[in-house]
Design an enzyme around this catalytic site. Sequence first.
Site, PDB file in Angstrom:
ATOM      1  N   ASP A 111       0.490  -1.063  -0.180  1.00  0.00           N
ATOM      2  CA  ASP A 111       0.004   0.159   0.364  1.00  0.00           C
ATOM      3  C   ASP A 111       1.009   1.252  -0.254  1.00  0.00           C
ATOM      4  O   ASP A 111       2.311   1.660   0.488  1.00  0.00           O
ATOM      5  CB  ASP A 111      -0.877  -0.133   1.765  1.00  0.00           C
ATOM      6  CG  ASP A 111      -2.683   1.354   0.840  1.00  0.00           C
ATOM      7  OD1 ASP A 111      -2.072   2.001   0.569  1.00  0.00           O
ATOM      8  OD2 ASP A 111      -3.510   0.396   0.910  1.00  0.00           O
ATOM      9  N   TRP A 147      -7.243  32.384 -14.014  1.00  0.00           N
ATOM     10  CA  TRP A 147      -6.599  31.192 -13.270  1.00  0.00           C
ATOM     11  C   TRP A 147      -5.361  32.105 -12.541  1.00  0.00           C
ATOM     12  O   TRP A 147      -5.368  31.879 -11.284  1.00  0.00           O
ATOM     13  CB  TRP A 147      -6.496  29.900 -13.529  1.00  0.00           C
ATOM     14  CG  TRP A 147      -5.411  30.206 -14.115  1.00  0.00           C
ATOM     15  CD1 TRP A 147      -5.133  29.929 -15.708  1.00  0.00           C
ATOM     16  CD2 TRP A 147      -4.630  29.286 -13.612  1.00  0.00           C
ATOM     17  NE1 TRP A 147      -3.709  29.888 -16.078  1.00  0.00           N
ATOM     18  CE2 TRP A 147      -3.381  29.265 -15.090  1.00  0.00           C
ATOM     19  CE3 TRP A 147      -3.437  28.888 -12.883  1.00  0.00           C
ATOM     20  CZ2 TRP A 147      -2.136  29.028 -15.007  1.00  0.00           C
ATOM     21  CZ3 TRP A 147      -2.194  28.192 -12.661  1.00  0.00           C
ATOM     22  CH2 TRP A 147      -1.418  28.417 -13.808  1.00  0.00           C
ATOM     23  N   SER A 176      -2.223  18.650  -1.952  1.00  0.00           N
ATOM     24  CA  SER A 176      -1.068  18.235  -2.972  1.00  0.00           C
ATOM     25  C   SER A 176      -0.394  17.653  -2.286  1.00  0.00           C
ATOM     26  O   SER A 176       0.882  16.605  -2.621  1.00  0.00           O
ATOM     27  CB  SER A 176      -1.464  19.065  -4.348  1.00  0.00           C
ATOM     28  OG  SER A 176      -2.042  19.035  -4.451  1.00  0.00           O
ATOM     29  N   HIS A 259       5.990  28.363 -12.486  1.00  0.00           N
ATOM     30  CA  HIS A 259       6.336  27.005 -14.440  1.00  0.00           C
ATOM     31  C   HIS A 259       6.858  26.040 -13.529  1.00  0.00           C
ATOM     32  O   HIS A 259       6.390  25.300 -14.421  1.00  0.00           O
ATOM     33  CB  HIS A 259       7.648  28.326 -14.831  1.00  0.00           C
ATOM     34  CG  HIS A 259       7.838  27.739 -16.191  1.00  0.00           C
ATOM     35  ND1 HIS A 259       7.412  27.846 -17.476  1.00  0.00           N
ATOM     36  CD2 HIS A 259       8.948  26.446 -16.139  1.00  0.00           C
ATOM     37  CE1 HIS A 259       7.772  26.741 -18.161  1.00  0.00           C
ATOM     38  NE2 HIS A 259       9.029  26.045 -17.489  1.00  0.00           N
ATOM     39  N   TYR A 263       5.708  21.576 -15.096  1.00  0.00           N
ATOM     40  CA  TYR A 263       6.049  20.602 -14.665  1.00  0.00           C
ATOM     41  C   TYR A 263       5.231  19.387 -13.870  1.00  0.00           C
ATOM     42  O   TYR A 263       5.354  17.659 -14.472  1.00  0.00           O
ATOM     43  CB  TYR A 263       7.523  20.610 -14.492  1.00  0.00           C
ATOM     44  CG  TYR A 263       8.182  21.206 -16.254  1.00  0.00           C
ATOM     45  CD1 TYR A 263       7.848  21.009 -17.462  1.00  0.00           C
ATOM     46  CD2 TYR A 263       8.751  22.517 -15.866  1.00  0.00           C
ATOM     47  CE1 TYR A 263       8.216  21.763 -18.454  1.00  0.00           C
ATOM     48  CE2 TYR A 263       9.032  22.763 -16.119  1.00  0.00           C
ATOM     49  CZ  TYR A 263       8.768  22.931 -17.304  1.00  0.00           C
ATOM     50  OH  TYR A 263       9.431  23.923 -18.694  1.00  0.00           O
ATOM     51  N   HIS A 308       9.695  34.594 -17.851  1.00  0.00           N
ATOM     52  CA  HIS A 308       9.309  34.519 -18.931  1.00  0.00           C
ATOM     53  C   HIS A 308       7.766  34.327 -19.210  1.00  0.00           C
ATOM     54  O   HIS A 308       7.000  34.350 -20.919  1.00  0.00           O
ATOM     55  CB  HIS A 308       9.703  32.925 -20.521  1.00  0.00           C
ATOM     56  CG  HIS A 308       9.296  31.827 -19.135  1.00  0.00           C
ATOM     57  ND1 HIS A 308       9.986  29.845 -19.552  1.00  0.00           N
ATOM     58  CD2 HIS A 308       8.391  31.449 -18.911  1.00  0.00           C
ATOM     59  CE1 HIS A 308       8.801  29.621 -18.437  1.00  0.00           C
ATOM     60  NE2 HIS A 308       7.864  30.061 -18.245  1.00  0.00           N
ATOM     61  N   HIS A 309       6.553  34.430 -18.506  1.00  0.00           N
ATOM     62  CA  HIS A 309       5.986  34.983 -18.278  1.00  0.00           C
ATOM     63  C   HIS A 309       5.353  36.712 -18.138  1.00  0.00           C
ATOM     64  O   HIS A 309       4.628  37.306 -17.624  1.00  0.00           O
ATOM     65  CB  HIS A 309       4.907  34.300 -17.175  1.00  0.00           C
ATOM     66  CG  HIS A 309       4.789  32.422 -17.322  1.00  0.00           C
ATOM     67  ND1 HIS A 309       4.195  31.721 -18.050  1.00  0.00           N
ATOM     68  CD2 HIS A 309       5.566  31.983 -16.618  1.00  0.00           C
ATOM     69  CE1 HIS A 309       4.380  30.490 -18.156  1.00  0.00           C
ATOM     70  NE2 HIS A 309       5.656  30.520 -16.960  1.00  0.00           N
ATOM     71  N   LYS A 337      13.626  13.355 -25.102  1.00  0.00           N
ATOM     72  CA  LYS A 337      12.546  12.447 -24.213  1.00  0.00           C
ATOM     73  C   LYS A 337      11.489  12.460 -25.535  1.00  0.00           C
ATOM     74  O   LYS A 337      11.570  10.947 -25.970  1.00  0.00           O
ATOM     75  CB  LYS A 337      11.253  13.153 -23.113  1.00  0.00           C
ATOM     76  CG  LYS A 337      12.348  13.373 -22.325  1.00  0.00           C
ATOM     77  CD  LYS A 337      10.641  13.481 -20.803  1.00  0.00           C
ATOM     78  CE  LYS A 337      11.683  13.166 -19.750  1.00  0.00           C
ATOM     79  NZ  LYS A 337      11.103  11.484 -19.297  1.00  0.00           N
ATOM     80  N   ARG A 456      -6.187  37.534 -25.905  1.00  0.00           N
ATOM     81  CA  ARG A 456      -7.360  36.501 -25.137  1.00  0.00           C
ATOM     82  C   ARG A 456      -8.644  37.010 -23.897  1.00  0.00           C
ATOM     83  O   ARG A 456      -8.350  38.586 -23.406  1.00  0.00           O
ATOM     84  CB  ARG A 456      -6.216  35.442 -24.213  1.00  0.00           C
ATOM     85  CG  ARG A 456      -5.265  36.164 -23.145  1.00  0.00           C
ATOM     86  CD  ARG A 456      -4.649  35.267 -22.575  1.00  0.00           C
ATOM     87  NE  ARG A 456      -4.847  34.411 -21.635  1.00  0.00           N
ATOM     88  CZ  ARG A 456      -4.190  33.720 -20.572  1.00  0.00           C
ATOM     89  NH1 ARG A 456      -2.591  34.233 -20.897  1.00  0.00           N
ATOM     90  NH2 ARG A 456      -4.615  32.688 -19.653  1.00  0.00           N
TER      91      ARG A 456
HETATM   92 CU   LIG Z   1       6.706  29.163 -17.653  1.00  0.00          CU
END
Ligand SMILES: [Cu+2]
Lengths: 533, 191
Positions: A111, A147, A176, A259, A263, A308-309, A337, A456
């Site tokens: 488990d 968001w 989480s 960021h 991932y 980069h945002h 990958k 947007r």
């Molecule tokens: Cu990012």
Amino acid sequence: MTDAAVYTQDPDSHEEHHGPEHGFKRWLFTTNHKDIGTLYLFFSFIMMFVAGAMALLVRVELFEPGKVLLNPEYFNQMTTMHGLIMVFGVIMPAMAGLANWLIPLMIGAPDMALPRLNNWSFWLLPFAFAMLISTLFMSGPAPDFGWTFYAPLSTTYGPKSTDFFIFSIHLMGASSILAALNIVVTIFNMRAPSMAWMKLPLFVWSWLVTAFLLLAVMPVLAGCVTMMLMDRHFHTSFFNAAGGGDPLLFQHVFWFFGHPEVYILILPGFGVISAIIPTFARKPLFGYRFMVYATAVIAILGFVVWMHHMFTTGAPIAAQLYFMYATMLIAVPTGIKVFNWVATIFKGSLTFETPMLFALGFLVMFTLGGFSGLMVALVPSDYQYRDSYFVVAHFHYVLVSGSLFTIIAGVYYWLPKWTGQMYNERLGQLHFWLTTIGMNVTFLPMHFLGLAGMPRRIPDYALQFTDFNQICTVGAFIFGFSQLIFLYIILKASFGKRTYQVSNQVWEGATGLEWTLPSPVPYHTFETAPVVP
Amino acid sequence: MKPIPKSHKRLTLLLVCGVIFMFCFCYMLVPLYQWVCKQEGINGKSANSAGSAAPGMQIDYSRTIKITFTTTLHHDLKFKFLPLQQHIDIHPGERKLIYFLAENQSGKEITVQAVPSITPADAARFLKKTECFCFTQQYFLKNEKADMPVYFFIDPAVSRDIKEVTLSYTLFDVGEFIKKQKHFTQGRIDL
Ligand SMILES: [Cu+2]
């Protein structure tokens, strides 16, 4: 070694052999990793229909310029809730569900390491989302700031319901973190004695890396919303320039979480694909070691690219250059990958069952999303794409045909193992093709809308964007309603009458400990550690 | 249910410490951010305190830089707030005194704070102020009207690529964040 020899069960050895409780108590009090995995997956599935319905409302509103159905305030609430629920309520719980179901089976553990904590980490979620969704039924607007909840939209100008949003983020974060904690302890301490690190299936490796990412950045998100709460009610000014703070700081804190979060959403999916492609190519995965290293490198680089945002926030040129190059560097491990998956397919004896179809769809379309990611990573072109539909197209290609496709692929792949029943292959293939066509009809035109300058997050747009928006809306309905096929397939495989016995291995080319167990998997497994070949 | 083994407890504890550290790290980002901005002179983080000239600073007559002034009122602040000159030409190293007109039209006494911002970012840390109304909160009586001084120079160390600089101020009502200090009016010319 035969299957029976690997799975040994001694009915008298342990008090827990009486199987699950009956009725709803089983689900409320369960500490069984399989039950909790199932709960996570069903929860995520329900949330997918909730947030999907919101997306369809958004698409209806965008069918024509001017007001179609929603007033602008409600439109903003719909886009915000759609984003929040899809990220925190669909992709993350679904990945956690797969982890709960599969990690103990894959490493030969009976488990998860901390079963009660596991129960709690799931049951926090329904409350978190009940709280979040309840804001739609309150007087006054629900969260309507996107968001990304940038300050001061969510602090100075946030609606009253923002406080509910803040606490629901706290609950989701706690959930989480607890799940990640459990996964790390399980993988470190519960592996079968003969399960060496470099024998771990890639799904386990990618979840280990993801769990560390979660442990590192979910507290930052918690800190971020706590700062918001303090700004709103406790007279601090983290993000308020009037009191000496800085709204730009919000974006730094948020994207320092944000960021790595992307991932968190995709890495477990990489693990799923690394399990499926070798099975249906009937070849071992090409470059296993490099896959492991690439996962770790992606995660580490993920911490040093957040700006980069924020290229258009007036950052010094040196910072823009650094963040551009660092971001583009991530294409290297990701490329490793993709090439390894392609190399695994190369000269394999391929068959195209539904999981493989979704995996291949992922491979093609996720790579497309990766390329548009490179485009927005370039500072000069980002100035054009910023806050346009191009960005919307980009992140839906990596999240829908990326994360969501891997989840669907994984569900099809392991469903016969979980339920002991083969899903309907013809319907599965139909589901794949409708989903893929719907997804591309929805999101491909958005690239061109963005390049042509459609911003947007607007309920209304200039006349020349009408045609492409109508195509998007048609695609969205195809995509949305074809998920009902998926619902039917899953319900039928889970609750339908069993027609024939599925073999232990299920798929001809499948390898790994979970395929040595009977189908359906018994309630308790691997109470004596298996021997890893 | 089996008792939880020691090894699980140890690892869990370690991870919980990591989680707590990262929560604190989030708050450490605040001073870190202020510090980086101050070093770089960006986001008005050095433009809101007095800078000093290097000893023996020479005026560089070979170069002329155009400085543009802009003002913004935050939200619905009822104020008149304008630079008396839209732009000036200045040689690096040359000191200039310019004024901004401010008039309280809110119909009550009010405390405001101007937050500066300088673009381009690469020039920000070279625009240095020896005196500015933005260093402190400013108290205004009902209908009070004043010229507010900024005394500044461009450090000659600025890159030769810089030909234009914009100095912008946003005026905030800081009624909720009043600092305990004497009403600061130094250099103001009351009208
Ligand atoms: Cu990012």
